[in-house]
Design a protein around this motif. Structure first.
Motif, mmCIF file in Angstrom:
data_model
loop_
_atom_site.group_PDB
_atom_site.id
_atom_site.type_symbol
_atom_site.label_atom_id
_atom_site.label_comp_id
_atom_site.label_asym_id
_atom_site.label_seq_id
_atom_site.Cartn_x
_atom_site.Cartn_y
_atom_site.Cartn_z
ATOM 1 N N ALA A 44 71.042 -4.368 13.900
ATOM 2 C CA ALA A 44 71.172 -4.124 12.465
ATOM 3 C C ALA A 44 69.849 -4.410 11.766
ATOM 4 O O ALA A 44 69.153 -5.369 12.089
ATOM 5 C CB ALA A 44 72.266 -5.001 11.879
ATOM 6 N N CYS A 45 69.526 -3.577 10.796
ATOM 7 C CA CYS A 45 68.343 -3.789 9.968
ATOM 8 C C CYS A 45 68.585 -5.038 9.112
ATOM 9 O O CYS A 45 69.640 -5.178 8.480
ATOM 10 C CB CYS A 45 68.092 -2.566 9.089
ATOM 11 N N ALA A 46 67.617 -5.933 9.081
ATOM 12 C CA ALA A 46 67.761 -7.170 8.317
ATOM 13 C C ALA A 46 67.708 -6.913 6.813
ATOM 14 O O ALA A 46 68.102 -7.767 6.031
ATOM 15 C CB ALA A 46 66.666 -8.157 8.717
ATOM 16 N N HIS A 47 67.251 -5.741 6.395
ATOM 17 C CA HIS A 47 67.148 -5.436 4.966
ATOM 18 C C HIS A 47 68.375 -4.679 4.456
ATOM 19 O O HIS A 47 68.980 -5.082 3.469
ATOM 20 C CB HIS A 47 65.881 -4.625 4.693
ATOM 21 N N CYS A 48 68.747 -3.584 5.126
ATOM 22 C CA CYS A 48 69.835 -2.735 4.609
ATOM 23 C C CYS A 48 71.096 -2.765 5.463
ATOM 24 O O CYS A 48 72.138 -2.291 5.043
ATOM 25 C CB CYS A 48 69.358 -1.292 4.456
ATOM 26 N N CYS A 69 62.964 0.592 9.516
ATOM 27 C CA CYS A 69 61.701 1.287 9.267
ATOM 28 C C CYS A 69 60.640 0.274 8.838
ATOM 29 O O CYS A 69 60.941 -0.877 8.503
ATOM 30 C CB CYS A 69 61.869 2.375 8.209
ATOM 31 N N GLU A 70 59.412 0.721 8.831
ATOM 32 C CA GLU A 70 58.282 -0.139 8.467
ATOM 33 C C GLU A 70 58.358 -0.560 6.998
ATOM 34 O O GLU A 70 57.975 -1.674 6.639
ATOM 35 C CB GLU A 70 56.965 0.588 8.761
ATOM 36 N N ALA A 71 58.856 0.302 6.131
ATOM 37 C CA ALA A 71 58.957 -0.030 4.705
ATOM 38 C C ALA A 71 59.905 -1.214 4.483
ATOM 39 O O ALA A 71 59.610 -2.102 3.674
ATOM 40 C CB ALA A 71 59.443 1.183 3.925
ATOM 41 N N HIS A 72 61.015 -1.250 5.196
ATOM 42 C CA HIS A 72 61.942 -2.375 5.041
ATOM 43 C C HIS A 72 61.349 -3.658 5.607
ATOM 44 O O HIS A 72 61.594 -4.744 5.093
ATOM 45 C CB HIS A 72 63.284 -2.054 5.699
#
Length: 83
Positions: A44-48, A69-72
């Motif tokens: 899971a993405c830690a941001h979204c 992604c790099e942006a997150h």
């Protein structure tokens, strides 16, 4: 007519025996080993919170932290909104 059919049957048997012995035999019983690759771990993405395959995820600074992604990843390093 019967002699002709007997001749055809004999030729067919000779043909079949010849080509069966000429082909290399497979040790796996003739089954193809086209198995799909094993399933990949999803993280899971830690941001979204979106789940992505581990091979496509962007690793974070902490162990076990991944981003989609790099942006997150950049947003997690320096939070936006303060200025």
């Amino acid at each position: 007519m019967a002699k002709f059919l007997l001749l055809l049957l004999t030729l067919y048997l000779v043909w079949t025996i010849f080509f069966r012995s000429a082909r290399p035999r497979r040790r796996d019983g003739g089954r193809e080993q086209n198995l799909p690759p094993p399933p990949e771990r999803m993280v899971a993405c830690a941001h979204c919170g979106v789940f992505v395959p581990e091979s496509e995820a962007v690793p974070g600074e902490a162990p076990g932290q991944f981003f989609c992604c790099e942006a997150h990843r950049r947003q997690a390093v320096r939070p936006e909104g303060k200025g």
